[in-house]
Write a protein that holds these residues in place. Sequence first.
Motif, PDB file in Angstrom:
ATOM      1  N   ARG A   1      -3.464  23.227  -6.753  1.00  0.00           N
ATOM      2  CA  ARG A   1      -3.959  24.600  -6.593  1.00  0.00           C
ATOM      3  C   ARG A   1      -5.279  24.542  -5.846  1.00  0.00           C
ATOM      4  NH1 ARG A   1      -4.315  26.949 -12.348  1.00  0.00           N
ATOM      5  NH2 ARG A   1      -4.515  24.764 -12.838  1.00  0.00           N
ATOM      6  N   GLY A   2      -5.509  25.533  -5.013  1.00  0.00           N
ATOM      7  CA  GLY A   2      -6.731  25.567  -4.216  1.00  0.00           C
ATOM      8  C   GLY A   2      -7.946  25.953  -5.034  1.00  0.00           C
ATOM      9  N   GLY A   3      -9.097  26.039  -4.362  1.00  0.00           N
ATOM     10  CA  GLY A   3     -10.340  26.440  -5.010  1.00  0.00           C
ATOM     11  C   GLY A   3     -11.121  25.273  -5.572  1.00  0.00           C
ATOM     12  N   ARG A   4     -10.656  24.065  -5.337  1.00  0.00           N
ATOM     13  CA  ARG A   4     -11.352  22.864  -5.798  1.00  0.00           C
ATOM     14  C   ARG A   4     -11.582  21.975  -4.594  1.00  0.00           C
ATOM     15  NH1 ARG A   4      -6.713  22.418 -10.154  1.00  0.00           N
ATOM     16  NH2 ARG A   4      -7.352  24.148 -11.431  1.00  0.00           N
ATOM     17  N   GLY A   5     -12.555  21.073  -4.710  1.00  0.00           N
ATOM     18  CA  GLY A   5     -12.827  20.226  -3.567  1.00  0.00           C
ATOM     19  C   GLY A   5     -13.825  19.134  -3.866  1.00  0.00           C
ATOM     20  N   VAL A   6     -14.531  18.717  -2.810  1.00  0.00           N
ATOM     21  CA  VAL A   6     -15.532  17.658  -2.925  1.00  0.00           C
ATOM     22  C   VAL A   6     -16.800  18.090  -2.208  1.00  0.00           C
ATOM     23  CG1 VAL A   6     -13.876  15.766  -3.152  1.00  0.00           C
ATOM     24  CG2 VAL A   6     -14.659  16.424  -0.890  1.00  0.00           C
ATOM     25  N   THR A   7     -17.906  17.525  -2.651  1.00  0.00           N
ATOM     26  CA  THR A   7     -19.208  17.771  -2.048  1.00  0.00           C
ATOM     27  C   THR A   7     -20.008  16.479  -2.112  1.00  0.00           C
ATOM     28  OG1 THR A   7     -21.165  19.182  -2.109  1.00  0.00           O
ATOM     29  CG2 THR A   7     -20.224  18.573  -4.225  1.00  0.00           C
ATOM     30  N   ALA A   8     -21.054  16.373  -1.307  1.00  0.00           N
ATOM     31  CA  ALA A   8     -21.898  15.176  -1.336  1.00  0.00           C
ATOM     32  C   ALA A   8     -22.689  15.132  -2.634  1.00  0.00           C
ATOM     33  CB  ALA A   8     -22.837  15.180  -0.138  1.00  0.00           C
ATOM     34  N   GLN A   9     -22.901  13.919  -3.172  1.00  0.00           N
ATOM     35  CA  GLN A   9     -23.687  13.773  -4.395  1.00  0.00           C
ATOM     36  C   GLN A   9     -25.121  14.201  -4.147  1.00  0.00           C
ATOM     37  OE1 GLN A   9     -23.399   9.827  -6.060  1.00  0.00           O
ATOM     38  NE2 GLN A   9     -21.315  10.163  -6.784  1.00  0.00           N
ATOM     39  N   VAL A  10     -25.764  14.679  -5.198  1.00  0.00           N
ATOM     40  CA  VAL A  10     -27.155  15.129  -5.112  1.00  0.00           C
ATOM     41  C   VAL A  10     -28.032  13.964  -4.669  1.00  0.00           C
ATOM     42  CG1 VAL A  10     -29.087  16.060  -6.440  1.00  0.00           C
ATOM     43  CG2 VAL A  10     -26.758  16.831  -6.920  1.00  0.00           C
TER      44      VAL A  10
END
Length: 183
Positions: A154-163
């Motif tokens: 399901r969409g609406g989830r993903g990845v981002t760079a760590q703080v």
Amino acid sequence: MRFKSLKLVLSILVIGFAVWFGTKWTSEAETTDTPGSANDPVVTKSYIDKQVAELVKAELAKQGGGVDDKKLQEMFDAFREEMAQSGGSSSKVEVVTVPVGKRLVAKDGAEFIVRAGKAMAYSSDANGISDLTDGVDIKNGKPVPNNHFILFPRGGRGVTAQVGQKAALTVLVRGDYEMQVQQ
């Protein structure tokens, strides 16, 4: 003395049976067909296309309607075009760079592999993202390992760079996605 000769006869029978069984078992194992041999041929796409075309022609002829080769080719071309359109971008793998401060959010059915950088999971709800390599669910804010196959049913989830990371992420993406600004 009689007991020793009985043991000898039994030993010979057991060894004889073992030798017979071993040769029988080995010969049965060798009867399986080798892939690519005449009994188990390798089949190509063109061969399958030809066989399907012949079956379609035969079935149409049986039903009373004839189809010439040109019309059949047009039907196949239309079918291939329809399959390509329904597959859309999901069949193509794209290399995406995710700048610091943005997140890569998947649409339904997308697949990610983080190749470079340190990524964190992003989820707008209580569920995480599916790491199929380890068979675990990665919750929101937890690290996403590099070179792991991540599925987004399901969409609406993903990845981002760590703080605190200064370099962008490099992610292989199959399927639809969008880039969002982190808040």
